[in-house]
Write an enzyme that holds these catalytic residues in place. Structure first.
Site, PDB file in Angstrom:
ATOM      1  N   SER A   1      -3.213  -7.595   3.037  1.00  0.00           N
ATOM      2  CA  SER A   1      -3.323  -7.469   4.499  1.00  0.00           C
ATOM      3  C   SER A   1      -3.757  -8.803   5.088  1.00  0.00           C
ATOM      4  O   SER A   1      -3.323  -9.175   6.183  1.00  0.00           O
ATOM      5  CB  SER A   1      -4.317  -6.366   4.869  1.00  0.00           C
ATOM      6  OG  SER A   1      -3.853  -5.130   4.420  1.00  0.00           O
TER       7      SER A   1
ATOM      8  N   ARG B   1      -2.908  -5.921  -8.327  1.00  0.00           N
ATOM      9  CA  ARG B   1      -2.011  -7.074  -8.290  1.00  0.00           C
ATOM     10  C   ARG B   1      -2.445  -8.051  -9.378  1.00  0.00           C
ATOM     11  O   ARG B   1      -3.578  -7.958  -9.866  1.00  0.00           O
ATOM     12  CB  ARG B   1      -2.060  -7.746  -6.913  1.00  0.00           C
ATOM     13  CG  ARG B   1      -1.383  -6.937  -5.824  1.00  0.00           C
ATOM     14  CD  ARG B   1      -1.888  -7.297  -4.469  1.00  0.00           C
ATOM     15  NE  ARG B   1      -3.315  -6.990  -4.348  1.00  0.00           N
ATOM     16  CZ  ARG B   1      -4.033  -7.162  -3.261  1.00  0.00           C
ATOM     17  NH1 ARG B   1      -3.487  -7.654  -2.200  1.00  0.00           N
ATOM     18  NH2 ARG B   1      -5.314  -6.846  -3.245  1.00  0.00           N
TER      19      ARG B   1
ATOM     20  N   LYS C   1     -16.033  -6.754   5.403  1.00  0.00           N
ATOM     21  CA  LYS C   1     -15.181  -7.803   5.982  1.00  0.00           C
ATOM     22  C   LYS C   1     -14.830  -7.467   7.427  1.00  0.00           C
ATOM     23  O   LYS C   1     -14.811  -6.296   7.815  1.00  0.00           O
ATOM     24  CB  LYS C   1     -13.928  -8.013   5.128  1.00  0.00           C
ATOM     25  CG  LYS C   1     -13.121  -6.771   4.827  1.00  0.00           C
ATOM     26  CD  LYS C   1     -12.052  -7.082   3.778  1.00  0.00           C
ATOM     27  CE  LYS C   1     -11.395  -5.793   3.279  1.00  0.00           C
ATOM     28  NZ  LYS C   1     -10.545  -5.975   2.128  1.00  0.00           N
TER      29      LYS C   1
ATOM     30  N   HIS D   1       0.841  -1.216   0.000  1.00  0.00           N
ATOM     31  CA  HIS D   1       0.000   0.000   0.000  1.00  0.00           C
ATOM     32  C   HIS D   1       0.875   1.265   0.000  1.00  0.00           C
ATOM     33  O   HIS D   1       0.593   2.217  -0.727  1.00  0.00           O
ATOM     34  CB  HIS D   1      -0.855   0.054   1.271  1.00  0.00           C
ATOM     35  CG  HIS D   1      -1.913  -0.992   1.399  1.00  0.00           C
ATOM     36  ND1 HIS D   1      -2.030  -1.782   2.518  1.00  0.00           N
ATOM     37  CD2 HIS D   1      -2.935  -1.358   0.580  1.00  0.00           C
ATOM     38  CE1 HIS D   1      -3.068  -2.589   2.385  1.00  0.00           C
ATOM     39  NE2 HIS D   1      -3.636  -2.366   1.215  1.00  0.00           N
TER      40      HIS D   1
HETATM   41  P1  ADP Z   1     -10.006  -2.872  -0.088  1.00  0.00           P
HETATM   42  O1  ADP Z   1     -10.739  -3.604   0.995  1.00  0.00           O
HETATM   43  O2  ADP Z   1     -10.673  -1.597  -0.515  1.00  0.00           O
HETATM   44  O3  ADP Z   1      -9.557  -3.705  -1.243  1.00  0.00           O
HETATM   45  P2  ADP Z   1      -7.267  -2.906   0.799  1.00  0.00           P
HETATM   46  O4  ADP Z   1      -6.698  -2.208   1.990  1.00  0.00           O
HETATM   47  O5  ADP Z   1      -7.226  -4.387   0.789  1.00  0.00           O
HETATM   48  O6  ADP Z   1      -8.723  -2.332   0.678  1.00  0.00           O
HETATM   49  O7  ADP Z   1      -6.554  -2.384  -0.518  1.00  0.00           O
HETATM   50  C1  ADP Z   1      -6.608  -1.038  -0.916  1.00  0.00           C
HETATM   51  C2  ADP Z   1      -6.043  -0.914  -2.312  1.00  0.00           C
HETATM   52  O8  ADP Z   1      -4.669  -1.255  -2.313  1.00  0.00           O
HETATM   53  C3  ADP Z   1      -6.695  -1.829  -3.350  1.00  0.00           C
HETATM   54  O9  ADP Z   1      -6.730  -1.133  -4.583  1.00  0.00           O
HETATM   55  C4  ADP Z   1      -5.749  -3.002  -3.434  1.00  0.00           C
HETATM   56  O10 ADP Z   1      -5.817  -3.656  -4.681  1.00  0.00           O
HETATM   57  C5  ADP Z   1      -4.423  -2.288  -3.262  1.00  0.00           C
HETATM   58  N1  ADP Z   1      -3.384  -3.163  -2.736  1.00  0.00           N
HETATM   59  C6  ADP Z   1      -3.467  -4.028  -1.704  1.00  0.00           C
HETATM   60  N2  ADP Z   1      -2.301  -4.666  -1.509  1.00  0.00           N
HETATM   61  C7  ADP Z   1      -1.461  -4.200  -2.466  1.00  0.00           C
HETATM   62  C8  ADP Z   1      -0.100  -4.498  -2.840  1.00  0.00           C
HETATM   63  N3  ADP Z   1       0.605  -5.433  -2.220  1.00  0.00           N
HETATM   64  N4  ADP Z   1       0.443  -3.809  -3.877  1.00  0.00           N
HETATM   65  C9  ADP Z   1      -0.291  -2.900  -4.540  1.00  0.00           C
HETATM   66  N5  ADP Z   1      -1.574  -2.591  -4.273  1.00  0.00           N
HETATM   67  C10 ADP Z   1      -2.146  -3.229  -3.245  1.00  0.00           C
END
Ligand code: ADP
Length: 164
Positions: free
Chosen positions: A128, A90, A41, A17
């Site tokens: 995460s 990803r 979630k 992130h």
């Molecule tokens: P959400 O529940 O909205 O998907 P996340 O916190 O899981 O929230 O992810 C927020 C954003 O960051 C999403 O666009 C996700 O695809 C992106 N993201 C999550 N992990 C990574 C990573 N390792 N590299 C790049 N982008 C990521």
């Protein structure tokens, strides 16, 4: 001046992130990491904790700030006067979800442009949820989160582990 929001759950924020936020901050004048307060979630960290962990993680970047929100992402973008919504992509299955969210957001606010940045190869597999699972099983997460988040995960996991 172009402001971008980078919305998500960030439970907790990871190096994947942070990489997207920092790269966005090179493209746009200001990036607001928007932490969503009411995800469907289940979350490990409270909204306040997720905000505090993210703030600490990006404190050295003066054009990145962290805010929380609970309503529609397009309303959060308006509140921030943002023209762009950033998401990370990803390899593994993000595209279809992001595409349908983008279509819905475009319907809700045609003025808000969505920009997707490809995840850096070393963070392609990082989420995460995988991170939390590795931390729960006492794996080494040092390459995937800043030290203060590794510590917070350790404390949280200890509290959550059932007593033997
Ligand atoms: P959400 O529940 O909205 O998907 P996340 O916190 O899981 O929230 O992810 C927020 C954003 O960051 C999403 O666009 C996700 O695809 C992106 N993201 C999550 N992990 C990574 C990573 N390792 N590299 C790049 N982008 C990521």
């Amino acid at each position: 001046m172009v402001t971008a929001i980078y919305p998500g759950t960030f439970d907790p924020i990871t190096n994947g992130h942070i990489d997207i936020a920092v790269r966005s901050a090179r493209l746009f004048s200001e990036v607001v990491i928007g932490i969503f307060g009411k995800p469907e979630k289940e979350v490990l960290f409270s909204l306040e904790e997720r905000v505090a962990l993210a703030r600490e993680a990006v404190k050295e970047y003066n054009n990145i700030r962290v805010e929380s929100y609970t309503g529609l992402t397009v309303d959060f973008a308006r509140k921030c006067s943002a023209q762009v919504l950033v998401r990370g992509l990803r390899v593994s299955g993000d595209f279809e979800f992001e595409f349908s969210m983008a279509m819905m957001n475009r319907q809700l606010d045609p003025e808000l442009e969505m920009v997707c940045l490809m995840a850096t190869p070393k963070f392609q597999f990082l989420s995460s949820s995988i991170l939390k699972e590795v931390a729960r099983l006492n794996g080494d997460i040092g390459d995937f989160v800043p030290p203060h988040i590794a510590r917070a995960l350790k404390e949280k996991q200890q509290k959550l582990k059932p007593q033997a």
